[in-house]
Write an enzyme that holds these catalytic residues in place. Structure first.
Site, PDB file in Angstrom:
ATOM      1  N   ARG A   1      -7.412   5.604   5.314  1.00  9.98           N
ATOM      2  CA  ARG A   1      -8.195   5.458   4.086  1.00  9.98           C
ATOM      3  C   ARG A   1      -9.601   4.990   4.420  1.00  9.98           C
ATOM      4  O   ARG A   1      -9.788   4.082   5.238  1.00  9.98           O
ATOM      5  CB  ARG A   1      -7.516   4.459   3.151  1.00  9.98           C
ATOM      6  CG  ARG A   1      -8.187   4.305   1.787  1.00  9.98           C
ATOM      7  CD  ARG A   1      -7.461   3.251   0.962  1.00  9.98           C
ATOM      8  NE  ARG A   1      -6.092   3.642   0.687  1.00  9.98           N
ATOM      9  CZ  ARG A   1      -5.094   2.775   0.493  1.00  9.98           C
ATOM     10  NH1 ARG A   1      -5.317   1.475   0.584  1.00  9.98           N
ATOM     11  NH2 ARG A   1      -3.878   3.210   0.227  1.00  9.98           N
TER      12      ARG A   1
ATOM     13  N   ARG B   1     -10.721  -5.161  -0.764  1.00  5.90           N
ATOM     14  CA  ARG B   1     -10.671  -3.726  -0.489  1.00  5.90           C
ATOM     15  C   ARG B   1     -11.878  -3.006  -1.097  1.00  5.90           C
ATOM     16  O   ARG B   1     -12.853  -3.628  -1.469  1.00  5.90           O
ATOM     17  CB  ARG B   1      -9.348  -3.166  -0.995  1.00  5.90           C
ATOM     18  CG  ARG B   1      -8.141  -3.788  -0.269  1.00  5.90           C
ATOM     19  CD  ARG B   1      -6.877  -3.065  -0.581  1.00  5.90           C
ATOM     20  NE  ARG B   1      -5.733  -3.611   0.154  1.00  5.90           N
ATOM     21  CZ  ARG B   1      -4.517  -3.070   0.133  1.00  5.90           C
ATOM     22  NH1 ARG B   1      -4.284  -1.971  -0.571  1.00  5.90           N
ATOM     23  NH2 ARG B   1      -3.531  -3.619   0.816  1.00  5.90           N
TER      24      ARG B   1
ATOM     25  N   LYS C   1      -3.417  -8.560  -0.781  1.00  5.79           N
ATOM     26  CA  LYS C   1      -4.579  -7.713  -1.040  1.00  5.79           C
ATOM     27  C   LYS C   1      -5.409  -8.271  -2.190  1.00  5.79           C
ATOM     28  O   LYS C   1      -4.909  -8.996  -3.057  1.00  5.79           O
ATOM     29  CB  LYS C   1      -4.143  -6.284  -1.330  1.00  5.79           C
ATOM     30  CG  LYS C   1      -3.212  -6.128  -2.523  1.00  5.79           C
ATOM     31  CD  LYS C   1      -2.705  -4.693  -2.599  1.00  5.79           C
ATOM     32  CE  LYS C   1      -1.649  -4.537  -3.695  1.00  5.79           C
ATOM     33  NZ  LYS C   1      -1.086  -3.187  -3.732  1.00  5.79           N
TER      34      LYS C   1
ATOM     35  N   LYS D   1      -8.714  -7.070  -4.912  1.00  8.39           N
ATOM     36  CA  LYS D   1      -9.469  -5.923  -5.401  1.00  8.39           C
ATOM     37  C   LYS D   1     -10.554  -6.362  -6.377  1.00  8.39           C
ATOM     38  O   LYS D   1     -10.305  -7.198  -7.252  1.00  8.39           O
ATOM     39  CB  LYS D   1      -8.523  -4.921  -6.082  1.00  8.39           C
ATOM     40  CG  LYS D   1      -7.471  -4.360  -5.126  1.00  8.39           C
ATOM     41  CD  LYS D   1      -6.506  -3.420  -5.822  1.00  8.39           C
ATOM     42  CE  LYS D   1      -5.494  -2.850  -4.842  1.00  8.39           C
ATOM     43  NZ  LYS D   1      -4.534  -1.928  -5.510  1.00  8.39           N
TER      44      LYS D   1
ATOM     45  N   CYS E   1       0.163   8.501  -8.330  1.00  6.56           N
ATOM     46  CA  CYS E   1       0.077   8.066  -6.933  1.00  6.56           C
ATOM     47  C   CYS E   1       0.558   9.211  -6.041  1.00  6.56           C
ATOM     48  O   CYS E   1       0.987  10.259  -6.527  1.00  6.56           O
ATOM     49  CB  CYS E   1       0.928   6.814  -6.706  1.00  6.56           C
ATOM     50  SG  CYS E   1       2.707   7.136  -6.853  1.00  6.56           S
TER      51      CYS E   1
ATOM     52  N   CYS F   1       4.806   8.635   1.206  1.00  5.50           N
ATOM     53  CA  CYS F   1       4.849   7.193   0.966  1.00  5.50           C
ATOM     54  C   CYS F   1       6.247   6.655   1.224  1.00  5.50           C
ATOM     55  O   CYS F   1       7.230   7.120   0.624  1.00  5.50           O
ATOM     56  CB  CYS F   1       4.421   6.863  -0.464  1.00  5.50           C
ATOM     57  SG  CYS F   1       4.471   5.097  -0.822  1.00  5.50           S
TER      58      CYS F   1
ATOM     59  N   CYS G   1       7.088   4.542  -7.595  1.00  4.12           N
ATOM     60  CA  CYS G   1       7.773   3.261  -7.462  1.00  4.12           C
ATOM     61  C   CYS G   1       7.069   2.237  -8.336  1.00  4.12           C
ATOM     62  O   CYS G   1       5.988   2.498  -8.872  1.00  4.12           O
ATOM     63  CB  CYS G   1       7.821   2.813  -6.000  1.00  4.12           C
ATOM     64  SG  CYS G   1       6.310   2.000  -5.414  1.00  4.12           S
TER      65      CYS G   1
ATOM     66  N   CYS H   1       0.464   1.966  -8.003  1.00  2.00           N
ATOM     67  CA  CYS H   1      -0.803   2.363  -7.405  1.00  2.00           C
ATOM     68  C   CYS H   1      -1.669   3.234  -8.327  1.00  2.00           C
ATOM     69  O   CYS H   1      -2.872   3.332  -8.108  1.00  2.00           O
ATOM     70  CB  CYS H   1      -0.557   3.093  -6.081  1.00  2.00           C
ATOM     71  SG  CYS H   1       0.068   2.004  -4.783  1.00  2.00           S
TER      72      CYS H   1
END
Length: 593
Positions: free
Chosen positions: A92, A161, A236, A238, A457, A463, A502, A506
């Site tokens: 990414r 991120r 993470k 954001k 996603c 994934c 899931c 995302c």
């Protein structure tokens, strides 16, 4: 403002007294601590002919912008033949605000063709993902991205991120200020480890600190992280920047959001919001999606230091023993936003002003033709689920190569996985549309409203967390709902449909008008009641919905909405008003198209 990192063996868990408390670190925290600032033994593994990395280095590779994956479509076949998994790497990039040049996009297309699986993915955070890169090609791929002035560092991992920002190309001080703030925020919150340069931009044969194949050597910095410390963040993090009239980046889903406060055509500051996050684990009731809460107003001069202070409070107090509840939203839920603000003010060094009344009230996806304010135009092209590929029906990659060659202009990625072509002259508009059409790509004007406002996603097959299909499934679902929507007179009704494989969320499903979230093999949780504005959470309408009845359930909701809406209320507003039980009754009794 102090940015000294804490002793990595201690953590403050909501005590509010800044007294270290001994805790048991999670396995990932121990890996980070022993990694020498993210270096680990990645260099040794890169030299090893084995086709995959070990578990410890997999955690560290995330900080470098890469996840290890395997093609799950091939698992059963390989198992039958006695083989292992078909390993590859997802890579990414970090593209602040989604701004990219023609040269940089073409370089990504080259990498995906030469080293990846021949597809490129525009993400929900305005950047690009490459899939199918073999371990042996990872260094070359990262190296090539850096040569075009971009980076993969901090695109993943327990750090700040990719910073999101409104991608609209507009002449004037407001968007210029936002874009400059985006770049400043990226630099201020970036990791400073030298491991990235040593691992990916150094010739392993000579150990010279230079880009492989050329480039200028970079002076070596000390291996330290004055902002992050040796274990970085608990999870993470954001960030995003938005305008009240244009919440096109879903500001309330960010850990840290800045809503611009504009007076007399100038940004005088930002309303800071904290604690957004989409992930949840249905089996763990302690987990939940959350929207950010309003914390304080900051001036442009205060904004960077306040951002650092927010990050530091999360660094020092976020949960480092249980990653399921390590995001900032859980600290906010534990403390409350008032206490969190007090701790931020302690780090920042002074009291902050309260938020102004300014808040989000609009959302422009920037699709189609829009004036830039300088006599030129931008054109937003819907890219369904962000996937750039060529097949017998559509040739996105070939079209984009030609557009880059013919026009050579700047482009912007949106938070809905689409692209904006910038700086188009009035006389060039027909030429751009012609290139799009000749490659079989539907224009935005030819795209249904339901499809235009949909998002997924990646999910299967790459994934490792996916339970169900998502990217490969939603287009066919929309195919089946477009005619019923037309019969109901709802073809032009704007509502968000989001789908994830899931519960990690995302594609930001938990604040959508309607969302499908993978729950079990072939089954989804159906959420409703969020909205296109993004400032309200959806609720569970039905759980464990079988794939084969998903369309029927959705049509029932649309029929109930058509028959019972009040005035011009949106789908999300309607579902939020009537609630779960009443909606089920109305869907059962409403006449179907």
């Amino acid at each position: 403002m102090s940015t000294d990192a804490p002793d990595s063996t201690t953590n403050n868990l909501g005590t509010g007294e800044n007294k270290p408390k001994e805790i048991k670190l999670s396995a990932v925290e121990k890996i980070k601590l022993a990694s020498e600032y993210l270096k680990g033994t990645i260099d040794d593994e890169l030299a090893d002919p084995v086709d995959h990395f070990n578990n410890d280095n997999l955690q560290l590779l995330k900080f470098h912008g890469s996840y290890q994956q395997d093609d799950r479509d091939k698992r059963a076949e390989l198992k039958k033949s006695g083989g292992g998994k078909a390993y590859s790497m997802m890579l990414r990039c970090r593209i602040p605000g989604g701004r990219i040049t023609a040269e940089q996009l073409v370089a990504h297309l080259d990498i995906c063709d030469e080293l990846g699986n021949a597809t490129l993915k525009i993400t929900t955070r305005q950047t690009l993902q490459l899939h199918g890169i073999l371990k042996d090609d990872l260094r070359e791929s990262i190296n090539r991205i850096n040569k075009i002035g971009l980076s993969t560092l901090a695109a993943c991992g327990d750090v700040n991120r990719n910073v999101m920002c409104c991608p609209a190309k507009r002449v004037g001080p407001i968007h210029a200020q936002m874009q400059q703030f985006t770049d400043d925020l990226v630099e201020a919150l970036a990791p400073e480890t030298t491991a990235y340069h040593e691992l990916w931009l150094t010739d392993p044969e000579t150990d010279e600190k230079t880009l492989v194949g050329g480039g200028e050597p970079e002076a070596k910095k000390p291996i330290e992280e004055p902002l992050y410390g040796p274990t970085y963040l608990p999870r993470k993090f954001k960030c995003g920047i938005a305008l009240p009239e244009d919440n096109c980046i879903d500001i309330y889903t960010q850990d840290l959001g800045f809503i611009a406060v504009v007076r007399d055509e100038k940004i005088i500051g930002y309303n800071v919001i904290v604690g957004g996050g989409m992930g949840r684990t249905p089996s763990a009731k302690k987990t939940f999606p959350a929207l950010a809460e309003r914390m304080a107003f900051v001036t442009p001069e205060q904004a960077i230091d306040v951002a650092k202070a927010v990050l530091i409070v999360q660094r020092d107090n976020g949960n480092r023993s249980d990653r399921k509840v390590a995001r900032l939203k859980y600290l906010i839920a534990d403390w409350g936003v008032a206490k969190f603000r007090t701790e931020v003010e302690k780090i920042f060094g002074e009291k902050l002003a309260d938020c102004t009344e300014d808040d989000v009230h609009g959302f422009d996806d920037h699709m189609g033709w829009q004036e830039q304010g300088d006599g030129k135009w931008s054109y937003g092209l819907n890219v369904e689920n962000g996937r750039l590929m060529d097949n017998e029906k559509t040739q996105f990659k070939t079209a984009f190569r030609k557009i880059c060659d013919v026009f050579g202009r700047e482009m912007r990625f949106t938070g809905h996985q689409s692209i904006i072509f910038c700086d188009i002259e009035e006389s060039e508009k027909d030429q751009l549309i012609s290139i799009i059409k000749e490659h079989g790509i539907p224009t935005t004007e030819q795209t249904s409203t339901a499809r235009r406002w949909s998002m997924t996603c990646v999910a299967l097959p790459t994934c490792g967390l996916a339970i169900t299909e998502s990217e490969r499934r939603l287009p066919s679902i929309i195919d089946k709902i477009e005619e019923p929507l037309a019969k109901l007179g709802l073809s032009n009704e704007r509502f968000t449909i989001r789908m994830t494989g899931c519960p990690n969320g995302c594609a930001r499903p938990y604040n959508a008008d309607l969302a499908l979230v993978g729950r079990a093999v072939g089954k989804y949780t159906l959420f409703v009641g969020g909205g296109w504005l993004g400032n309200r959470l959806a609720y569970i309408y039905k759980d464990q919905v079988k794939d084969e009845v998903v369309v029927e359930e959705m049509i029932g909701i649309f029929a109930a909405f058509k028959a019972n809406r009040e005035g011009s209320e949106s789908l999300g507003d309607f579902c939020a008003r009537v609630g779960e039980e009443k909606l089920a009754e109305l869907a059962e009794s409403a006449p179907r198209p």
